[in-house]
Design a protein around this motif. Structure first.
Motif, mmCIF file in Angstrom:
data_model
loop_
_atom_site.group_PDB
_atom_site.id
_atom_site.type_symbol
_atom_site.label_atom_id
_atom_site.label_comp_id
_atom_site.label_asym_id
_atom_site.label_seq_id
_atom_site.Cartn_x
_atom_site.Cartn_y
_atom_site.Cartn_z
ATOM 1 N N THR A 147 1.095 -1.035 0.042
ATOM 2 C CA THR A 147 -0.047 0.114 0.054
ATOM 3 C C THR A 147 0.672 1.158 0.011
ATOM 4 O OG1 THR A 147 -0.057 0.243 2.307
ATOM 5 C CG2 THR A 147 -1.656 -1.192 1.246
ATOM 6 N N PRO A 148 0.305 2.550 -0.005
ATOM 7 C CA PRO A 148 0.998 3.631 -0.165
ATOM 8 C C PRO A 148 2.106 3.819 1.148
ATOM 9 C CG PRO A 148 -0.781 4.133 -1.241
ATOM 10 C CD PRO A 148 -0.750 2.848 -0.765
ATOM 11 N N ASP A 149 1.414 3.179 2.349
ATOM 12 C CA ASP A 149 2.196 3.251 3.533
ATOM 13 C C ASP A 149 2.708 2.189 3.848
ATOM 14 O OD1 ASP A 149 -0.055 1.766 3.847
ATOM 15 O OD2 ASP A 149 -0.830 2.822 5.950
ATOM 16 N N SER A 150 3.285 1.515 3.014
ATOM 17 C CA SER A 150 4.258 0.466 2.832
ATOM 18 C C SER A 150 3.777 -0.852 3.748
ATOM 19 C CB SER A 150 5.600 0.855 3.480
ATOM 20 O OG SER A 150 6.168 1.958 2.892
ATOM 21 N N LYS A 151 2.519 -1.030 3.682
ATOM 22 C CA LYS A 151 1.924 -2.342 4.376
ATOM 23 C C LYS A 151 1.622 -3.236 3.142
ATOM 24 C CE LYS A 151 -0.388 -0.034 8.153
ATOM 25 N NZ LYS A 151 -1.560 0.136 8.627
ATOM 26 N N VAL A 152 2.249 -4.598 3.461
ATOM 27 C CA VAL A 152 2.124 -5.738 2.415
ATOM 28 C C VAL A 152 0.585 -6.105 2.528
ATOM 29 C CG1 VAL A 152 2.835 -8.144 1.883
ATOM 30 C CG2 VAL A 152 4.428 -6.561 2.943
ATOM 31 N N VAL A 153 0.194 -6.174 1.281
ATOM 32 C CA VAL A 153 -1.195 -6.496 1.099
ATOM 33 C C VAL A 153 -1.357 -7.774 0.427
ATOM 34 C CG1 VAL A 153 -2.525 -4.233 1.175
ATOM 35 C CG2 VAL A 153 -1.503 -5.191 -1.158
ATOM 36 N N ASP A 154 -0.387 -8.197 -0.387
ATOM 37 C CA ASP A 154 -0.445 -9.430 -0.957
ATOM 38 C C ASP A 154 0.958 -9.950 -1.350
ATOM 39 O OD1 ASP A 154 -1.462 -11.866 -2.069
ATOM 40 O OD2 ASP A 154 -2.371 -10.993 -3.886
ATOM 41 N N ALA A 155 1.068 -11.206 -1.457
ATOM 42 C CA ALA A 155 2.560 -11.704 -1.703
ATOM 43 C C ALA A 155 2.645 -13.095 -2.514
ATOM 44 C CB ALA A 155 3.303 -11.610 -0.454
ATOM 45 N N ALA A 156 3.444 -13.184 -3.129
ATOM 46 C CA ALA A 156 3.948 -14.583 -3.795
ATOM 47 C C ALA A 156 5.408 -14.910 -3.402
ATOM 48 C CB ALA A 156 3.783 -14.696 -5.445
ATOM 49 N N MET A 157 5.553 -15.910 -2.737
ATOM 50 C CA MET A 157 6.999 -16.383 -2.371
ATOM 51 C C MET A 157 7.387 -17.488 -2.926
ATOM 52 S SD MET A 157 6.890 -13.879 -0.009
ATOM 53 C CE MET A 157 8.283 -13.985 0.797
ATOM 54 N N ASN A 158 8.739 -17.592 -3.232
ATOM 55 C CA ASN A 158 9.299 -18.657 -3.627
ATOM 56 C C ASN A 158 8.977 -18.835 -5.132
ATOM 57 O OD1 ASN A 158 10.945 -19.095 -1.420
ATOM 58 N ND2 ASN A 158 9.272 -20.064 -0.693
ATOM 59 N N VAL A 159 8.621 -17.800 -5.905
ATOM 60 C CA VAL A 159 8.375 -17.967 -7.409
ATOM 61 C C VAL A 159 9.560 -18.392 -8.323
ATOM 62 C CG1 VAL A 159 7.125 -16.967 -9.380
ATOM 63 C CG2 VAL A 159 6.504 -16.291 -7.150
ATOM 64 N N SER A 160 9.495 -19.775 -8.717
ATOM 65 C CA SER A 160 10.442 -20.151 -9.796
ATOM 66 C C SER A 160 10.665 -19.482 -10.958
ATOM 67 C CB SER A 160 10.141 -21.678 -10.085
ATOM 68 O OG SER A 160 10.007 -22.468 -8.909
#
Length: 227
Positions: free
Chosen positions: A7-20
């Motif tokens: 978000t604009p205030d640097s909060k994570v709203v979604d993520a995908a980890m370990n993407v090959s």
């Protein structure tokens, strides 16, 4: 890779980890061509066009062999190809296999099977194909088309086709192409509306051909007018 949405205030709203990441493929330099379409009415047919451009000649020794091209349409859509004549070639000719070169058993995939010997000397240039689809009444959230170039099956005698999935070990590369919204016109569609009334040709395929011609010629005309 890790992909994070902030978000604009640097909060994570979604993520995908370990993407090959995709494996590095030597010997072939290609890029995707623009996605074009003819109509975008809910629940109605349309014709979509995809392609790629081979930018440099393939190496003379041990070139990578593109055995299949797999186009996957987004979920809730269907390709409506029932015969080979539904496939329209709008660029350089593809070196299709003798006999059966088209596989449309999966309602979301169109698979083009290439001659593995002729493709070793594939000409530099643009290769584009168009085919009909049926649009849904509501577009999926992941509205992305995939165009995958697949290498030959390593198991001799195995006729299993490539899945086209980016993680398939046979996939050389996959081009993800963002789809269009219902009611959205192709940027050049207004120029060719009159062409759809031709009584002797398929209006949808003719429109795609004109849209592709416009996409190719516009940059050339711009350079000629504005040196």
């Amino acid at each position: 890779f890790r992909i994070l949405v902030y978000t604009p205030d640097s909060k994570v709203v979604d993520a995908a980890m370990n993407v090959s990441g995709n494996r590095v493929q030597h010997g072939i330099t290609v890029k995707a061509l623009e996605l074009t379409w003819t109509a975008s009415l809910p629940g109605r047919p349309s014709v979509v066009s995809f392609g790629f451009e081979l930018l440099v000649p393939l190496p003379a020794k041990d070139p990578p062999v593109v055995s299949e091209i797999v186009v996957t349409v987004p979920q809730t859509m269907e390709q409506t190809v029932t015969r080979a004549s539904h496939i329209e070639i709008l660029g350089l000719p593809f070196p299709f296999r003798e006999g059966t070169w088209l596989n449309v058993q999966d309602p979301r995939k169109v698979k083009l099977l290439l001659d593995e010997q002729k493709v070793e000397t594939l000409e530099v240039g643009k290769y584009r194909v168009a085919f009909p689809i049926l649009l849904p009444t509501r577009m999926p959230k992941y509205n992305v088309y995939h165009v995958s170039l697949c290498e030959r099956n390593p198991r001799q005698g195995d006729n299993t086709t490539c899945s086209g999935d980016p993680q398939d070990p046979r996939v050389i590369t996959t081009f993800p192409l963002a789809g269009f919204a219902l009611g959205q016109e192709h940027p050049s569609a207004m120029l060719y509306r009159a062409a759809g009334g031709s009584p002797r040709r398929c209006p949808a395929l003719l429109s795609v051909a004109l849209l592709v011609a416009h996409a190719v010629l516009s940059p050339l005309l711009s350079r000629a007018l504005w040196p």
